[in-house]
Design an enzyme around this catalytic site. Structure first.
Site, PDB file in Angstrom:
ATOM      1  CD  GLU A 150       8.832  -7.746   5.151  1.00 54.86           C
ATOM      2  OE1 GLU A 150       8.651  -6.855   4.297  1.00 54.86           O
ATOM      3  OE2 GLU A 150       8.516  -7.606   6.344  1.00 54.86           O
ATOM      4  CE1 TYR A 174      10.679  -2.730   3.564  1.00 60.05           C
ATOM      5  CE2 TYR A 174      10.019  -4.542   2.121  1.00 60.05           C
ATOM      6  CZ  TYR A 174       9.849  -3.806   3.280  1.00 60.05           C
ATOM      7  OH  TYR A 174       8.857  -4.147   4.169  1.00 60.05           O
ATOM      8  CG  ASP A 196       8.221   0.804   3.455  1.00 59.10           C
ATOM      9  OD1 ASP A 196       8.525   1.805   4.135  1.00 59.10           O
ATOM     10  OD2 ASP A 196       7.243   0.073   3.725  1.00 59.10           O
TER      11      ASP A 196
END
Length: 354
Positions: free
Chosen positions: A27, A110, A128
């Site tokens: 991520e 996020y 996002d």
């Protein structure tokens, strides 16, 4: 959405693991970076640092070297710092609660939601760019998507839609839809599982969403750098401060052109200001253009000899003398790396130095 995702999802290495550390690394790497670019870096990075303990124990230069070329280097520095925090404060286990994981350096809303939903199956919706675009079109959100008010509205929608039984898959389904189907330009509405309920599609206004302010012109700067050789044909390099753009990377000394000074004058001044030394036998070496995320540069490199010395290091900016062959041991910004490639090329063709 889940039926569509189960059928159309792309095969990705980070979708084949339940390890929170590996999901977290993916991520961080995927922030503002294309999936195809991340794949190879992901494998190499985890070969070097297979566990959070291995990453925490590594030195900063080694971490940055394995990140070299991926860009946005603050991500690597913050990931390294956060790994040390996980080892010191959480016994090497990536936190599984929102408050704890958001305490980690570089982990925002996020990333926290993505890791918690995918690795721990916690019901936290992600927001996002892809999800923002999908929601803005489906609900025809007539707000500037860059404002905090619109972000709050979109986040509420994302959480309301989230499937509590498969939150990680649902989040990935929304992001996958934005990446593959609900694209910024010419979206493939005929293939979209949401086209029957999409207000923007119904009105034929898909490309009007999300609403964002007009882009500002991209700034451009002329940068001069010095390739300073000593009598042993070693090059002078210095490390950038840890904080700020390209923090912690090594570079050739240099900086912005000021006023109407020539690029050679800018090079001489910057080398003097940064390391307290002068250059002699200065000559143009190479000029290249490079684009960063928010600005562009033209890099003017000059080759010369150390005129006086020794160099003096600034605080948090150590310097080293290295051979051209040793440059590959250090992490450099991409523009500097292109200079190194030219140095190596000319080293194999000595006549080019004449």
């Amino acid at each position: 959405m889940l039926d569509w995702y189960d059928t159309h999802k792309r095969s990705m290495p980070w979708r084949e693991t339940d390890d929170p550390y590996r999901i977290w690394v993916s991520e961080i790497m995927l922030q503002q970076t294309r999936v195809d670019t991340v794949r190879d870096y992901y494998h190499r990075f985890l070969e070097a640092f297979p566990t959070v303990e291995a990453l925490a124990d590594a030195d900063r230069d080694t971490v940055l070297k394995h990140w070299e070329g991926l860009g946005f280097y603050a991500r690597a520095r913050h990931l390294h710092t956060a790994a040390q925090h996980v080892v010191d404060e959480h016994d090497g286990t990536v936190p599984s609660t929102m408050d704890a994981i958001k305490d980690l350096k570089g982990v925002g809303p996020y990333t926290a939601a993505a890791v918690l939903s995918i690795a721990y199956r916690k019901p936290h919706a992600v927001l996002d760019g892809n999800v923002t675009r999908v929601l803005s079109r489906v609900f025809a959100v007539d707000e500037d998507a860059t404002t905090s008010a619109a972000e709050g509205h979109l986040r509420d929608l994302a959480n309301e839609l989230l499937d509590p039984d498969r939150p990680g898959d649902f989040n990935q389904a929304m992001m996958e839809l934005g990446a593959l189907v609900c694209t910024p330009r010419t979206p493939h509405c005929d293939r979209c599982p949401l086209n029957a309920v999409c207000r923007a599609h119904d009105a034929g206004t898909e490309e009007d969403y999300p609403i964002t302010p007009e882009s500002e012109p991209v700034p451009h700067e002329d940068i001069a750098v010095g390739l300073v050789f000593d009598d042993n044909d070693r090059l002078l390099i210095q490390r950038r401060p840890d904080e700020g753009l390209l923090g912690g990377l090594w570079e050739f000394p240099g900086g912005k052109q000021e006023g109407d000074e020539s690029m050679e004058a800018a090079c001489r001044r910057e080398v003097r200001e940064e390391l307290g030394v002068g250059m002699t036998d200065v000559e143009p070496f190479y000029t290249l253009s490079h684009a960063y995320s928010h600005f562009k540069i033209t890099l003017h490199a000059f080759r010369g000899r150390l005129a006086d010395g020794p160099p003096e290091a600034r605080e948090d900016q150590p310097f080293r003398w290295v051979t051209v062959d040793e440059l590959d041991d250090y992490a450099f910004p991409r523009a500097n790396r292109r200079l190194i490639e030219e140095l190596v090329r000319r080293q194999t063709e000595p006549s080019l130095f004449d």
